[in-house]
Motif scaffolding. Structure first.
Motif, PDB file in Angstrom:
ATOM      1  N   UNK A  16      25.277 -30.325   8.296  1.00 38.94           N
ATOM      2  CA  UNK A  16      24.191 -30.224   9.267  1.00 38.94           C
ATOM      3  C   UNK A  16      23.843 -28.770   9.515  1.00 38.94           C
ATOM      4  N   UNK A  17      22.546 -28.465   9.558  1.00 44.01           N
ATOM      5  CA  UNK A  17      22.082 -27.118   9.862  1.00 44.01           C
ATOM      6  C   UNK A  17      21.157 -27.154  11.069  1.00 44.01           C
ATOM      7  N   UNK A  18      21.141 -26.041  11.816  1.00 44.09           N
ATOM      8  CA  UNK A  18      20.307 -25.924  13.009  1.00 44.09           C
ATOM      9  C   UNK A  18      19.557 -24.608  12.950  1.00 44.09           C
ATOM     10  N   UNK A  19      18.250 -24.644  13.079  1.00 45.61           N
ATOM     11  CA  UNK A  19      17.427 -23.422  13.024  1.00 45.61           C
ATOM     12  C   UNK A  19      17.346 -22.809  14.417  1.00 45.61           C
ATOM     13  N   UNK A  20      18.475 -22.236  14.870  1.00 43.75           N
ATOM     14  CA  UNK A  20      18.560 -21.703  16.221  1.00 43.75           C
ATOM     15  C   UNK A  20      17.611 -20.529  16.412  1.00 43.75           C
ATOM     16  N   UNK A  29      12.715 -27.169  27.762  1.00 43.25           N
ATOM     17  CA  UNK A  29      13.795 -27.713  28.585  1.00 43.25           C
ATOM     18  C   UNK A  29      14.497 -28.803  27.796  1.00 43.25           C
ATOM     19  N   UNK A  30      15.819 -28.745  27.757  1.00 40.04           N
ATOM     20  CA  UNK A  30      16.579 -29.722  26.989  1.00 40.04           C
ATOM     21  C   UNK A  30      16.565 -31.086  27.687  1.00 40.04           C
ATOM     22  N   UNK A  31      16.644 -32.132  26.908  1.00 41.53           N
ATOM     23  CA  UNK A  31      16.558 -33.494  27.452  1.00 41.53           C
ATOM     24  C   UNK A  31      17.946 -34.078  27.702  1.00 41.53           C
ATOM     25  N   UNK A  32      18.818 -33.295  28.365  1.00 42.02           N
ATOM     26  CA  UNK A  32      20.175 -33.778  28.603  1.00 42.02           C
ATOM     27  C   UNK A  32      20.183 -34.958  29.580  1.00 42.02           C
ATOM     28  N   UNK A 287      20.874 -15.340  28.855  1.00 40.94           N
ATOM     29  CA  UNK A 287      21.554 -16.551  28.388  1.00 40.94           C
ATOM     30  C   UNK A 287      20.542 -17.620  27.972  1.00 40.94           C
ATOM     31  N   UNK A 288      20.898 -18.340  26.917  1.00 40.13           N
ATOM     32  CA  UNK A 288      20.117 -19.471  26.424  1.00 40.13           C
ATOM     33  C   UNK A 288      21.084 -20.611  26.098  1.00 40.13           C
ATOM     34  N   UNK A 289      20.557 -21.841  26.115  1.00 35.51           N
ATOM     35  CA  UNK A 289      21.324 -22.982  25.633  1.00 35.51           C
ATOM     36  C   UNK A 289      20.490 -23.704  24.591  1.00 35.51           C
ATOM     37  N   UNK A 290      21.164 -24.251  23.603  1.00 33.13           N
ATOM     38  CA  UNK A 290      20.486 -24.973  22.532  1.00 33.13           C
ATOM     39  C   UNK A 290      21.109 -26.348  22.374  1.00 33.13           C
ATOM     40  N   UNK A 291      20.278 -27.318  22.029  1.00 33.95           N
ATOM     41  CA  UNK A 291      20.779 -28.642  21.656  1.00 33.95           C
ATOM     42  C   UNK A 291      20.436 -28.883  20.196  1.00 33.95           C
ATOM     43  N   UNK A 292      21.374 -29.477  19.473  1.00 26.87           N
ATOM     44  CA  UNK A 292      21.170 -29.793  18.062  1.00 26.87           C
ATOM     45  C   UNK A 292      21.443 -31.280  17.879  1.00 26.87           C
ATOM     46  N   UNK A 293      20.429 -32.019  17.499  1.00 28.78           N
ATOM     47  CA  UNK A 293      20.574 -33.460  17.296  1.00 28.78           C
ATOM     48  C   UNK A 293      21.327 -33.714  16.002  1.00 28.78           C
ATOM     49  N   UNK A 295      21.697 -36.369  14.240  1.00 32.07           N
ATOM     50  CA  UNK A 295      21.071 -37.259  13.272  1.00 32.07           C
ATOM     51  C   UNK A 295      20.158 -36.530  12.311  1.00 32.07           C
ATOM     52  N   UNK A 296      19.481 -35.481  12.822  1.00 28.96           N
ATOM     53  CA  UNK A 296      18.466 -34.834  11.975  1.00 28.96           C
ATOM     54  C   UNK A 296      18.448 -33.312  12.071  1.00 28.96           C
ATOM     55  N   UNK A 297      19.286 -32.718  12.890  1.00 30.29           N
ATOM     56  CA  UNK A 297      19.332 -31.265  12.999  1.00 30.29           C
ATOM     57  C   UNK A 297      18.240 -30.651  13.862  1.00 30.29           C
ATOM     58  N   UNK A 298      17.399 -31.467  14.496  1.00 29.05           N
ATOM     59  CA  UNK A 298      16.342 -30.930  15.363  1.00 29.05           C
ATOM     60  C   UNK A 298      16.977 -30.089  16.465  1.00 29.05           C
ATOM     61  N   UNK A 299      16.465 -28.865  16.623  1.00 33.33           N
ATOM     62  CA  UNK A 299      17.070 -27.897  17.532  1.00 33.33           C
ATOM     63  C   UNK A 299      16.071 -27.462  18.599  1.00 33.33           C
ATOM     64  N   UNK A 300      16.492 -27.523  19.860  1.00 33.75           N
ATOM     65  CA  UNK A 300      15.691 -27.046  20.981  1.00 33.75           C
ATOM     66  C   UNK A 300      16.480 -25.982  21.723  1.00 33.75           C
TER      67      UNK A 300
END
Length: 385
Positions: A16-20, A29-32, A287-293, A295-300
């Motif tokens: 899995x890769x994430x384009x941070x 805004x992350x959908x936590x 500071x930043x936070x990232x989410x990486x899905x 299933x598909x690597x989608x990064x926010x």
């Protein structure tokens, strides 16, 4: 620097890769909130017994019955029930007949097997109520260890020790202290091999799911590795797009720089849920936070709202950094550790007051307090199954 994670992901044929770096250009805004079912607020009680006072949380563990807190000052483990009522001192660090003789660095509760681990210069094994069972030796120079099940411990080597002179990197060890497997091939052509070792970029993240594991990342490499009881394998490539200077900073033990250069992304800690990886990062002093899905690597990526103060001032035990996180749930910033099916966040009244005065934080009614010196508050978010 250490952070904490949750459940393991399923095996994938491709890494899995994430384009941070790309996601940093379009913060959102992350959908936590989609992962949280409910929230429970547990203020830790202060009694007339001075042992109930918590002067900085170094580490903690939680079961269905207890909350264990490793305290910064006068090192000891304090025991509360799940409602936050003070019970007693679980264990002292000291030289007494019932003390833990040596430094206490980390604690871990294994509720399924009714065991409690105290990790420092050695590994002490206790019942969940505090009865001593046995000690395991540590024969390797570590800065962090975590029980992985099957009599195995995942560990991270002490920083500033060359790989070629005893720095094992990351590894899995048995209860006898002997190495089962290690990985220390974190080299780069930018740094001489004899000068290569872990520096400030080292991170490790424990998991308490059915298949226990530890996540690891160093500033010299974009890959996050997973340590299990029987293997070490890559889990995620973050694609941070950092400079050669950051690679050198994370690897060259003779060229120590505490903070990354402007323009470089430094991942400070991680947690994961069954659906996502969450990364907390620093970039240009923010500071930043990232989410990486998964299933598909989608990064926010989301920028954190923090007080106007030096970043270094945030790195103390009175400020748990639990409020340096995503506002994707009821506008209250979240960052924590996944334990089982819960995301656990620790905040202090002092921290809440500072963020309230200097940011646009929305404090829930359950967290409002008149005493800035009160004990920390545990927030337990039940995750959607």
């Amino acid at each position: 620097m250490f952070g904490f994670i949750g459940c393991n992901e399923s095996q994938k044929s491709e890494l899995l890769t994430a384009s941070v770096r790309e996601a940093l250009n379009s913060p959102t805004t992350l959908s936590i909130a989609d992962e949280i079912e409910s929230a429970e607020y547990i203020p830790l009680e202060v009694t007339n017994n001075d042992a109930s006072l918590i002067d900085g949380v170094v580490d903690f563990a939680i079961t269905n019955k207890y909350i264990y807190v490793l305290v910064d000052k006068q090192p000891r483990i304090v025991l509360f029930d799940r409602k936050g009522h003070f019970l007693r001192t679980f264990l002292h660090q000291g030289q007494g007949p019932n003390d833990f003789r040596g430094m206490i660095g980390f604690i871990q509760a294994d509720e399924a097997n009714k065991r409690f681990y105290v990790i420092g210069d050695k590994i002490g094994v206790y019942t969940l109520e505090g009865e001593f069972i046995e000690d395991f030796p540590i024969n390797y120079p570590l800065i962090y260890a975590h029980y992985l099940g099957k009599g195995r411990f995942g560990a991270v080597s002490i920083p500033f020790m060359p790989f070629q002179e005893g720095g094992f990197g990351i590894g899995v060890f048995g209860e006898d202290g002997e190495a089962i497997m290690t990985k220390n091939d974190f080299y780069s052509q930018l740094v001489p091999k004899e000068d290569s070792g872990f520096t400030f970029g080292v991170m490790s993240s424990p998991s308490d799911c059915d298949k226990q594991s530890v996540l690891f990342k160093t500033a010299s490499n974009d890959t996050i590795f997973r340590l299990l009881s029987d293997t070490i394998q890559p889990a995620l490539v973050a694609k941070l797009g950092n400079s050669n200077e950051e690679i050198i900073r994370g690897l060259n033990i003779r060229d120590i720089k505490k903070l990354p250069a402007d323009g470089d992304v430094f991942v400070t800690d991680i947690f994961e849920t069954p659906r996502y990886y969450y990364l907390r990062m620093m970039l240009n002093g923010k500071y930043y936070v990232a989410s990486v899905e998964k299933q598909n690597g989608i990064t926010l990526v989301e920028q954190c709202d923090i007080p106007d103060t030096k970043v270094s001032n945030l790195a103390d035990f009175n400020i748990q950094l639990g409020l340096v996180g995503t506002k994707g749930y009821k506008q209250f910033p979240i960052w924590g550790r996944v334990l089982g099916n819960n995301l656990v966040q620790v905040v202090t009244p002092y921290e809440l007051e500072m963020f309230k005065e200097q940011t646009k934080i929305v404090i829930p009614q359950e967290l409002q307090t008149k005493n800035a010196d009160a004990n920390p508050i545990f927030i337990i978010y039940k995750l959607v199954n």
